[in-house]
Design a protein around this motif. Structure first.
Motif, PDB file in Angstrom:
ATOM      1  N   CYS A  43     -88.806  18.485  38.150  1.00 50.80           N
ATOM      2  CA  CYS A  43     -89.055  19.200  39.400  1.00 50.80           C
ATOM      3  C   CYS A  43     -90.530  19.089  39.786  1.00 50.80           C
ATOM      4  O   CYS A  43     -91.358  18.599  39.012  1.00 50.80           O
ATOM      5  CB  CYS A  43     -88.655  20.663  39.261  1.00 50.80           C
ATOM      6  N   LYS A  49     -91.545  19.087  33.506  1.00 53.46           N
ATOM      7  CA  LYS A  49     -90.852  18.266  32.503  1.00 53.46           C
ATOM      8  C   LYS A  49     -89.391  18.072  32.849  1.00 53.46           C
ATOM      9  O   LYS A  49     -88.770  17.084  32.450  1.00 53.46           O
ATOM     10  CB  LYS A  49     -90.986  18.914  31.120  1.00 53.46           C
ATOM     11  N   LYS A  50     -88.830  19.010  33.583  1.00 54.90           N
ATOM     12  CA  LYS A  50     -87.432  18.915  34.001  1.00 54.90           C
ATOM     13  C   LYS A  50     -87.262  18.014  35.232  1.00 54.90           C
ATOM     14  O   LYS A  50     -86.159  17.873  35.766  1.00 54.90           O
ATOM     15  CB  LYS A  50     -86.880  20.302  34.308  1.00 54.90           C
ATOM     16  N   GLN A  76     -93.327  23.231  32.013  1.00 59.01           N
ATOM     17  CA  GLN A  76     -91.917  23.087  31.652  1.00 59.01           C
ATOM     18  C   GLN A  76     -91.065  22.738  32.865  1.00 59.01           C
ATOM     19  O   GLN A  76     -90.098  21.985  32.772  1.00 59.01           O
ATOM     20  CB  GLN A  76     -91.415  24.386  31.011  1.00 59.01           C
ATOM     21  N   ILE A  77     -91.417  23.302  34.017  1.00 62.88           N
ATOM     22  CA  ILE A  77     -90.687  22.989  35.256  1.00 62.88           C
ATOM     23  C   ILE A  77     -90.851  21.508  35.593  1.00 62.88           C
ATOM     24  O   ILE A  77     -89.894  20.819  35.953  1.00 62.88           O
ATOM     25  CB  ILE A  77     -91.205  23.862  36.423  1.00 62.88           C
ATOM     26  N   LYS A  84     -81.489  31.206  27.047  1.00 63.97           N
ATOM     27  CA  LYS A  84     -81.413  30.815  28.452  1.00 63.97           C
ATOM     28  C   LYS A  84     -81.344  32.061  29.334  1.00 63.97           C
ATOM     29  O   LYS A  84     -80.840  33.099  28.908  1.00 63.97           O
ATOM     30  CB  LYS A  84     -80.188  29.939  28.699  1.00 63.97           C
ATOM     31  N   ASN A 113     -86.590  20.214  43.638  1.00 68.16           N
ATOM     32  CA  ASN A 113     -85.852  19.505  42.604  1.00 68.16           C
ATOM     33  C   ASN A 113     -86.182  18.018  42.635  1.00 68.16           C
ATOM     34  O   ASN A 113     -87.062  17.572  43.388  1.00 68.16           O
ATOM     35  CB  ASN A 113     -84.342  19.743  42.756  1.00 68.16           C
ATOM     36  N   LYS A 114     -85.451  17.229  41.838  1.00 66.93           N
ATOM     37  CA  LYS A 114     -85.729  15.800  41.729  1.00 66.93           C
ATOM     38  C   LYS A 114     -85.536  15.079  43.050  1.00 66.93           C
ATOM     39  O   LYS A 114     -86.154  14.030  43.288  1.00 66.93           O
ATOM     40  CB  LYS A 114     -84.823  15.181  40.654  1.00 66.93           C
ATOM     41  N   GLU A 118     -83.945  27.291  30.798  1.00 65.26           N
ATOM     42  CA  GLU A 118     -83.714  27.092  29.366  1.00 65.26           C
ATOM     43  C   GLU A 118     -84.991  27.303  28.558  1.00 65.26           C
ATOM     44  O   GLU A 118     -86.090  27.273  29.088  1.00 65.26           O
ATOM     45  CB  GLU A 118     -83.158  25.688  29.124  1.00 65.26           C
TER      46      GLU A 118
END
Length: 414
Positions: free
Chosen positions: A339, A336-337, A333-334, A298, A352-353, A316
């Protein structure tokens, strides 16, 4: 230009298909001849002008449609009767055209030219009956009808930050065809009997659809390409892929947002914490060179957020690759989180979400450099002035080993 010559340029009314454009052209013509009042007025005020307007309208109608107007006595009656017969703005018409628009795909067309023309023509018909077709939506629809082999091109358009319009996408698609034709002719130039091969390649392109984006040849699509399995195997053998070359470094402390990277990547092990074995042993970069992956962990980044505020974000699953040219944040990857990453002509923004701005990146030399502050948060949290100087002097040795060195030698003050 005389009145007769102008009439000759107007296509005669044949039916519903050309009624919208015919209506626009004839109304403009009658306005130019100062006869439109004969149609727009409910009462005939000048019988001579009305007869003239009526005659001109009838002469611009295909004889097969005279059945709709032969009983009309005024110009307005002729105009209204034609509208009743052909001005189809009903729900059935709209649904039919919209269905045709959204179901048209490149794979169902014989060529890229046919695909683009069919989409644009159908959209034009919808607009003519008063259905709003947004230009950005139409450009996106042109991309949506492309097969999976065009995904790299779509990602390139997204990364460029250029606004999506029907015209820009159409130009991009048709330019790709012209470039492919030029390449085929160049390869076969001066090779005698192979000139026919270039013509055959062109014929294959126009008769069998777009070129394959795996091998760049015509006559088949990517899912049937013989080279596709080789490419997939190469990717599997070499782990994740990054678009940056390993030979030149832009900045060893900067982070760049990369839509081509499958994972977050860094060249600095000292930035990592909570390390674990990496999921892959190697990655492959743009120049096809394989790089060794040494670790995974991380990283805490100090980023510049909304209104210039500094915030710390935890990244991460960051792979440590010593030979990497620069540090990369993977767009996939961003996302998938949860965002969202948005690109424009000046750079990109990460939300963000809750759709709140986290940070942004500036477009520099066609690369999106993240707006970070100083060094990663992990380093700024554990370093003092002297230790960080020694960290730099020792070729960015990680702080854990740097502390061991100070305990053994007593060189670094605590």
């Amino acid at each position: 230009m005389s009145s007769n010559n102008t009439m000759a340029l107007i296509e005669k009314l044949t039916g519903r298909e050309n009624y919208p454009t015919w209506k626009f052209a004839v109304q403009t013509y009658l306005e130019h001849e100062e006869l439109w009042s004969c149609v727009s007025s409910k009462v005939v005020t000048d019988s001579k002008l009305d007869t003239k307007a009526k005659s001109k309208i009838i002469l611009l109608v295909n004889p097969i449609n005279y059945v709709h107007i032969q009983e009309a006595t005024t110009a307005k009656e002729v105009w209204d009767n034609l509208a009743k017969a052909f001005d189809d703005k009903g729900l059935t018409r709209r649904v039919g055209l919209l269905r045709e628009l959204i179901t048209t795909t490149l794979e169902n067309c014989q060529s890229i030219e046919e695909y683009v023309n069919k989409i644009m023509t159908t959209a034009h018909k919808l607009r003519n009956i008063g259905f709003l077709v947004d230009d950005e939506w139409l450009g996106t629809l042109l991309l949506a009808g492309l097969p999976e082999m065009y995904q790299p091109m779509i990602m390139a358009i997204e990364s460029s930050g250029v606004a999506i319009t029907a015209d820009s996408v159409k130009t991009k698609l048709l330019q790709d065809v012209r470039n492919s034709e030029s390449a085929a002719l160049y390869v076969n130039k001066g090779k005698g009997n192979q000139t026919q091969g270039a013509k055959q390649a062109f014929n294959n392109k126009t008769s069998k659809g777009p070129r394959c984006f795996v091998c760049n040849k015509y006559g088949h699509i990517s899912k049937y390409c013989r080279n596709k399995k080789k490419e997939q195997k190469s990717k599997e053998d070499s782990g994740y892929v990054a678009v940056f070359s390993a030979t030149t470094s832009n900045s060893n402390s900067s982070w760049f947002i990369d839509s081509g990277a499958s994972m977050h990547l860094t060249m600095h092990r000292e930035w990592l914490y909570d390390e674990m074995p990496p999921p892959v042993s190697t990655i492959k970069v743009a120049n096809d060179k394989k790089l060794i992956v040494k670790s995974c962990g991380k990283v805490d980044l100090n980023v510049v957020g909304e209104n210039g505020k500094i915030a710390t974000i935890k990244v991460e699953n960051v792979l440590y690759v010593p030979e990497l040219a620069t540090n990369l944040l993977s767009v996939s990857q961003i996302i998938k989180k949860g965002c969202n990453v948005q690109f424009d002509k000046e750079g990109s923004k990460i939300f963000n979400k809750d759709n709140q701005l986290i940070t942004s990146a500036k477009l520099i030399n066609n690369m999106y450099r993240l707006n970070t502050h100083s060094v990663p948060a992990y380093i700024s949290a554990v370093k003092d002035d002297d230790s960080f100087v020694w960290h730099q002097r020792m070729a960015h040795l990680n702080f854990e080993d740097l502390n061991k060195l100070s305990e053994s030698t007593g060189v670094i003050k605590k």
